[in-house]
Design an enzyme around this catalytic site. Structure first.
Site, PDB file in Angstrom:
ATOM      1  N   ARG A   1      -2.176   4.256 -12.467  1.00 57.24           N
ATOM      2  CA  ARG A   1      -3.365   4.113 -13.315  1.00 57.24           C
ATOM      3  C   ARG A   1      -4.443   5.141 -12.970  1.00 57.24           C
ATOM      4  O   ARG A   1      -5.325   5.394 -13.795  1.00 57.24           O
ATOM      5  CB  ARG A   1      -3.955   2.713 -13.172  1.00 57.24           C
ATOM      6  CG  ARG A   1      -3.123   1.622 -13.788  1.00 57.24           C
ATOM      7  CD  ARG A   1      -3.888   0.318 -13.759  1.00 57.24           C
ATOM      8  NE  ARG A   1      -3.420  -0.597 -14.776  1.00 57.24           N
ATOM      9  CZ  ARG A   1      -2.494  -1.521 -14.596  1.00 57.24           C
ATOM     10  NH1 ARG A   1      -1.943  -1.650 -13.418  1.00 57.24           N
ATOM     11  NH2 ARG A   1      -2.113  -2.310 -15.578  1.00 57.24           N
TER      12      ARG A   1
ATOM     13  N   HIS B   1       4.244   8.548  -8.319  1.00 55.42           N
ATOM     14  CA  HIS B   1       3.324   9.317  -7.471  1.00 55.42           C
ATOM     15  C   HIS B   1       3.824   9.227  -6.038  1.00 55.42           C
ATOM     16  O   HIS B   1       4.871   8.604  -5.765  1.00 55.42           O
ATOM     17  CB  HIS B   1       1.892   8.788  -7.617  1.00 55.42           C
ATOM     18  CG  HIS B   1       1.775   7.306  -7.428  1.00 55.42           C
ATOM     19  ND1 HIS B   1       2.008   6.683  -6.225  1.00 55.42           N
ATOM     20  CD2 HIS B   1       1.500   6.311  -8.318  1.00 55.42           C
ATOM     21  CE1 HIS B   1       1.843   5.385  -6.360  1.00 55.42           C
ATOM     22  NE2 HIS B   1       1.547   5.122  -7.633  1.00 55.42           N
TER      23      HIS B   1
ATOM     24  N   ASP C   1       0.461  -3.686  -3.342  1.00 55.16           N
ATOM     25  CA  ASP C   1       0.411  -4.854  -4.222  1.00 55.16           C
ATOM     26  C   ASP C   1       0.778  -6.079  -3.378  1.00 55.16           C
ATOM     27  O   ASP C   1       1.851  -6.672  -3.533  1.00 55.16           O
ATOM     28  CB  ASP C   1       1.369  -4.650  -5.391  1.00 55.16           C
ATOM     29  CG  ASP C   1       0.947  -3.455  -6.230  1.00 55.16           C
ATOM     30  OD1 ASP C   1       0.041  -3.596  -7.048  1.00 55.16           O
ATOM     31  OD2 ASP C   1       1.503  -2.354  -6.019  1.00 55.16           O
TER      32      ASP C   1
ATOM     33  N   GLY D   1       5.863  -1.953  -2.298  1.00 55.36           N
ATOM     34  CA  GLY D   1       4.685  -1.422  -1.614  1.00 55.36           C
ATOM     35  C   GLY D   1       3.714  -2.518  -1.205  1.00 55.36           C
ATOM     36  O   GLY D   1       3.460  -3.455  -1.982  1.00 55.36           O
TER      37      GLY D   1
ATOM     38  N   GLN E   1       1.859  -9.400  -4.913  1.00 60.83           N
ATOM     39  CA  GLN E   1       3.173  -9.241  -5.535  1.00 60.83           C
ATOM     40  C   GLN E   1       4.280  -9.345  -4.485  1.00 60.83           C
ATOM     41  O   GLN E   1       5.296 -10.027  -4.680  1.00 60.83           O
ATOM     42  CB  GLN E   1       3.217  -7.882  -6.238  1.00 60.83           C
ATOM     43  CG  GLN E   1       4.586  -7.442  -6.694  1.00 60.83           C
ATOM     44  CD  GLN E   1       4.518  -6.199  -7.555  1.00 60.83           C
ATOM     45  OE1 GLN E   1       4.085  -6.259  -8.698  1.00 60.83           O
ATOM     46  NE2 GLN E   1       4.921  -5.061  -7.021  1.00 60.83           N
TER      47      GLN E   1
ATOM     48  N   MET F   1       7.463   1.073 -12.443  1.00 64.88           N
ATOM     49  CA  MET F   1       7.179   1.165 -13.876  1.00 64.88           C
ATOM     50  C   MET F   1       6.989   2.633 -14.279  1.00 64.88           C
ATOM     51  O   MET F   1       6.462   2.926 -15.351  1.00 64.88           O
ATOM     52  CB  MET F   1       5.947   0.333 -14.234  1.00 64.88           C
ATOM     53  CG  MET F   1       6.201  -1.150 -13.998  1.00 64.88           C
ATOM     54  SD  MET F   1       5.137  -2.214 -14.949  1.00 64.88           S
ATOM     55  CE  MET F   1       3.555  -1.760 -14.306  1.00 64.88           C
TER      56      MET F   1
ATOM     57  N   HIS G   1       5.122   5.867  -4.689  1.00 64.47           N
ATOM     58  CA  HIS G   1       6.497   5.529  -5.067  1.00 64.47           C
ATOM     59  C   HIS G   1       7.496   6.354  -4.248  1.00 64.47           C
ATOM     60  O   HIS G   1       8.511   5.829  -3.781  1.00 64.47           O
ATOM     61  CB  HIS G   1       6.738   5.846  -6.553  1.00 64.47           C
ATOM     62  CG  HIS G   1       5.919   5.056  -7.519  1.00 64.47           C
ATOM     63  ND1 HIS G   1       4.966   5.634  -8.319  1.00 64.47           N
ATOM     64  CD2 HIS G   1       5.919   3.734  -7.834  1.00 64.47           C
ATOM     65  CE1 HIS G   1       4.425   4.700  -9.098  1.00 64.47           C
ATOM     66  NE2 HIS G   1       4.976   3.538  -8.814  1.00 64.47           N
TER      67      HIS G   1
ATOM     68  N   SER H   1      -2.142   5.153  -7.389  1.00 59.41           N
ATOM     69  CA  SER H   1      -1.715   4.234  -8.434  1.00 59.41           C
ATOM     70  C   SER H   1      -1.429   5.056  -9.682  1.00 59.41           C
ATOM     71  O   SER H   1      -2.104   6.056  -9.946  1.00 59.41           O
ATOM     72  CB  SER H   1      -2.850   3.235  -8.720  1.00 59.41           C
ATOM     73  OG  SER H   1      -2.625   2.595  -9.964  1.00 59.41           O
TER      74      SER H   1
HETATM   75  P1  AMP Z   1       4.444   0.157 -10.036  1.00 56.29           P
HETATM   76  O1  AMP Z   1       5.168   1.324 -10.639  1.00 56.29           O
HETATM   77  O2  AMP Z   1       2.962   0.299 -10.034  1.00 56.29           O
HETATM   78  O3  AMP Z   1       4.944  -1.167 -10.539  1.00 56.29           O
HETATM   79  O4  AMP Z   1       4.810   0.176  -8.496  1.00 56.29           O
HETATM   80  C1  AMP Z   1       6.148   0.219  -8.052  1.00 56.29           C
HETATM   81  C2  AMP Z   1       6.168   0.008  -6.566  1.00 56.29           C
HETATM   82  O5  AMP Z   1       5.408   1.027  -5.930  1.00 56.29           O
HETATM   83  C3  AMP Z   1       5.551  -1.326  -6.138  1.00 56.29           C
HETATM   84  O6  AMP Z   1       6.342  -1.879  -5.091  1.00 56.29           O
HETATM   85  C4  AMP Z   1       4.183  -0.922  -5.657  1.00 56.29           C
HETATM   86  O7  AMP Z   1       3.658  -1.804  -4.691  1.00 56.29           O
HETATM   87  C5  AMP Z   1       4.493   0.420  -5.042  1.00 56.29           C
HETATM   88  N1  AMP Z   1       3.278   1.246  -4.923  1.00 56.29           N
HETATM   89  C6  AMP Z   1       2.357   1.487  -5.889  1.00 56.29           C
HETATM   90  N2  AMP Z   1       1.354   2.234  -5.405  1.00 56.29           N
HETATM   91  C7  AMP Z   1       1.651   2.463  -4.094  1.00 56.29           C
HETATM   92  C8  AMP Z   1       0.981   3.171  -3.045  1.00 56.29           C
HETATM   93  N3  AMP Z   1      -0.185   3.790  -3.237  1.00 56.29           N
HETATM   94  N4  AMP Z   1       1.570   3.213  -1.837  1.00 56.29           N
HETATM   95  C9  AMP Z   1       2.761   2.590  -1.620  1.00 56.29           C
HETATM   96  N5  AMP Z   1       3.435   1.907  -2.570  1.00 56.29           N
HETATM   97  C10 AMP Z   1       2.881   1.840  -3.791  1.00 56.29           C
END
Ligand code: AMP
Length: 292
Positions: A188, A34, A151, A148, A154, A30, A37, A186
């Site tokens: 966030r 960081h 989550d 990741g 998920q 999304m 990702h 994150s």
């Molecule tokens: P998001 O942008 O938060 O929807 O996350 C996109 C992908 O990045 C998802 O598969 C998350 O599980 C993964 N992700 C988010 N934070 C981390 C993290 N700290 N370490 C590894 N993967 C992550």
């Protein structure tokens, strides 16, 4: 690196690459990228000839419209980071293309995995996730998809969907990347003020305390759960959304004795920002957090 916004163009690109015998990996995100990702993008690079990163702030997975409005974005920086990692395509569809007027179709995994933890406190969240991920799979037609472990619920739900719908996609899961103090990275986290940031580190600290107690012989689920909750509640401005000990084989809360592999999962609002984390007891460690 190419940036594609059109669904048709992305599908045509993917079909060309596959016709040329190339293997495609997709990393759905999304945005507000960081190091977590970026680690998934590096993993995707190892898995395939071509890497597609999708950046789409998916409205259907937000149960709270305020949360969607405040979600951080940094598209220019995200594109630079992807370029530096040799990403082939960043797919950034418009919201109106993904969900045009009259849109009415959703994909939902039902059953135990969607009846605990975030599924309870964020109703409809995973329905939004599986819907957008299934749409992205149909558009990108990847051979593998990288998510990741951070989550966890998920990942388990997406794995269930891939298996149940016979999708020809390999699910690859990357480990959680953490800040030096143990806080899981994150998007966030960018919204945390300095005091909130200090309180947020109580989340990994609480998980480490509980996993040490487990290593020392504590087997009572409530005791382990309370160790995490108490650590968080020492800080003002922290609201625990849930703390649960789950058996990942059944996705039921553990009622009796905690065992190795049971997952201690926690979600909390820190200064209004919702954070999640977990640890598999006896199997995982969280490097970083100093505890007494
Ligand atoms: P998001 O942008 O938060 O929807 O996350 C996109 C992908 O990045 C998802 O598969 C998350 O599980 C993964 N992700 C988010 N934070 C981390 C993290 N700290 N370490 C590894 N993967 C992550």
């Amino acid at each position: 690196m190419q940036r594609i916004t059109s669904i048709d163009e992305q599908r045509a690109w993917s079909r060309d690459r596959r016709a040329a015998g190339e293997r495609i990996a997709v990393v759905p995100t999304m945005g507000a990228l960081h190091e977590g990702h970026l680690s998934l993008i590096r993993l995707a690079r190892e898995q395939a000839d071509r890497v597609v990163v999708t950046i789409f702030l998916n409205p259907t997975q937000f149960d709270d419209p305020g949360d969607l409005d405040q979600y951080p974005t940094s598209l220019e920086d995200d594109l630079i980071a992807c370029d530096q990692l040799d990403v082939d395509v960043v797919f950034t569809p418009e919201r109106s293309a993904m969900y045009p007027s009259g849109y009415a179709t959703f994909a939902e995994v039902v059953g135990p995995v969607n009846e605990v933890m975030c599924a309870v406190t964020r109703p409809g969240h995973f329905r939004g996730v599986t819907t957008v991920v299934l749409k992205l799979f149909h558009i990108v037609e990847p051979d593998c998809a990288v998510f990741g472990e951070k989550d966890l619920q998920q990942v388990l739900i997406i794995g269930r969907m891939i298996a149940d719908l016979d999708l020809p996609i390999e699910l690859v899961v990357g480990p959680t990347v953490r800040e030096p103090d143990g806080l899981a990275m994150s998007s966030r986290n960018r919204r945390l003020g300095p005091e909130d940031r200090a309180a947020a580190s109580a989340m990994p600290q609480g998980l480490v305390k509980a996993s040490r107690a487990f290593a020392d012989g504590e087997r009572e689920p409530m005791e382990l759960v309370n160790l995490v909750a108490e650590e968080l509640l020492m800080h003002p401005g922290v609201d625990v959304d849930y703390a649960e000990l789950i058996d990942p084989a059944t996705f039921k809360p553990v009622g009796e004795q905690a065992q190795p592999g049971h997952v201690l999962a926690v979600a909390a609002f820190v200064g209004g920002v919702r954070l999640i984390d977990h640890i598999a007891l006896g199997l995982q460690t969280i490097p970083g957090p100093a505890t007494d």
